[in-house]
Design an enzyme around this catalytic site. Structure first.
Site, short mmCIF file in Angstrom:
data_model
loop_
_atom_site.label_atom_id
_atom_site.label_comp_id
_atom_site.label_asym_id
_atom_site.label_seq_id
_atom_site.Cartn_x
_atom_site.Cartn_y
_atom_site.Cartn_z
N GLY A 1 0.83 -1.19 0.00
CA GLY A 1 0.00 0.00 0.00
C GLY A 1 0.87 1.24 0.00
O GLY A 1 2.01 1.21 0.46
N GLN B 1 2.84 10.01 1.43
CA GLN B 1 4.14 9.34 1.48
C GLN B 1 5.03 9.71 0.30
O GLN B 1 6.23 9.44 0.33
CB GLN B 1 3.97 7.82 1.52
CG GLN B 1 3.34 7.33 2.82
CD GLN B 1 3.27 5.82 2.83
OE1 GLN B 1 2.33 5.24 2.29
NE2 GLN B 1 4.27 5.17 3.40
N CYS C 1 6.07 -0.14 7.20
CA CYS C 1 5.68 1.06 6.48
C CYS C 1 6.87 1.54 5.66
O CYS C 1 7.99 1.59 6.18
CB CYS C 1 5.25 2.14 7.48
SG CYS C 1 4.71 3.68 6.71
N LEU C 2 6.61 1.89 4.40
CA LEU C 2 7.70 2.35 3.53
C LEU C 2 8.32 3.65 4.05
O LEU C 2 9.44 3.98 3.69
CB LEU C 2 7.19 2.55 2.09
CG LEU C 2 6.75 1.26 1.38
CD1 LEU C 2 6.13 1.59 0.04
CD2 LEU C 2 7.93 0.31 1.22
N HIS D 1 -4.30 1.07 7.62
CA HIS D 1 -2.95 1.64 7.67
C HIS D 1 -2.84 2.81 6.69
O HIS D 1 -2.36 3.90 7.05
CB HIS D 1 -1.93 0.53 7.36
CG HIS D 1 -0.51 0.98 7.31
ND1 HIS D 1 0.45 0.49 8.17
CD2 HIS D 1 0.13 1.87 6.51
CE1 HIS D 1 1.62 1.07 7.90
NE2 HIS D 1 1.44 1.92 6.87
N GLU D 2 -3.29 2.59 5.44
CA GLU D 2 -3.15 3.64 4.42
C GLU D 2 -4.07 4.82 4.72
O GLU D 2 -3.69 5.97 4.54
CB GLU D 2 -3.44 3.08 3.02
CG GLU D 2 -2.52 1.95 2.57
CD GLU D 2 -1.04 2.27 2.76
OE1 GLU D 2 -0.65 3.44 2.64
OE2 GLU D 2 -0.28 1.33 3.05
N HIS E 1 -2.61 7.28 7.07
CA HIS E 1 -1.61 8.20 6.53
C HIS E 1 -2.27 9.51 6.07
O HIS E 1 -1.63 10.56 6.06
CB HIS E 1 -0.88 7.58 5.33
CG HIS E 1 0.27 6.69 5.71
ND1 HIS E 1 1.32 7.11 6.49
CD2 HIS E 1 0.54 5.39 5.39
CE1 HIS E 1 2.18 6.11 6.64
NE2 HIS E 1 1.74 5.06 5.98
#
Ligand code: NI
Length: 169
Positions: A50, A55, A93-94, A135-136, A139
């Site tokens: 994701g 991000q 997480c990226l 999660h996304e 953000h």
């Protein structure tokens, strides 16, 4: 396809990840098409499941997520938990490279939003898909998975957790 680009990913500490992202008025606008294509390229390159627009330094309300073999896009999403079952699972997480932690999430969510053609769409997800959506979506409101954890002792570097035999998910 030509013209796609791998975008730089913002890491924790950059203010773009802490704000509330702005709604997208027209998901079909050329700059949104371009952003989605670039985010898809970036996600494929990074090997994640994701990616939310903040991000990649774009504080707009959209994210991409992998739903089985399909890569999906959701603009201006809203999520609602279905039932009151929560479950713990590992997340990375990226924007927080190298770490993962155990996070409680609603087991099942109802989601709605708009797709890249500007059409309303909705559905329900459970388990891993529900976790990725939560999660996304977080953000878009400046929330990291770390902020959802109950026990920071359950946070670690991937290399160490792998060595200790902890699961990836
Ligand atoms: Ni993330």
């Amino acid at each position: 396809m030509c013209g796609m680009a791998i975008l730089k990913i913002a890491r924790m500490g950059h203010p773009v990840l802490l704000g509330r992202a702005a709604p997208v008025s027209d998901p079909t606008a050329p700059e949104m098409r371009r952003l989605v294509a670039d985010m898809a390229e970036t996600l494929a390159d990074a090997g994640g499941i994701g990616l939310a627009a903040p991000q990649v330094f774009q504080p707009r309300r959209l994210f991409l997520w992998r739903d089985g073999p399909e890569l999906r896009v959701l603009f201006n999403p809203t999520l609602q938990s279905v039932g009151d079952a929560f479950e713990e699972g590992w997340e990375g997480c990226l924007s927080i490279p190298g770490l993962r932690g155990r996070v409680p999430r609603a087991q099942r969510v109802a989601w709605r939003g708009w797709n890249e053609r500007g059409q309303p769409c909705s559905g329900e997800a459970e388990g891993l898909a529900a976790r990725v959506l939560q999660h996304e979506n977080d953000h878009l409101d400046g929330i990291f998975y770390l902020m959802r954890m109950n026990d920071l002792a359950q946070l670690g570097f991937n290399e160490e957790l792998d060595r200790a035999g902890m699961p990836r998910r």
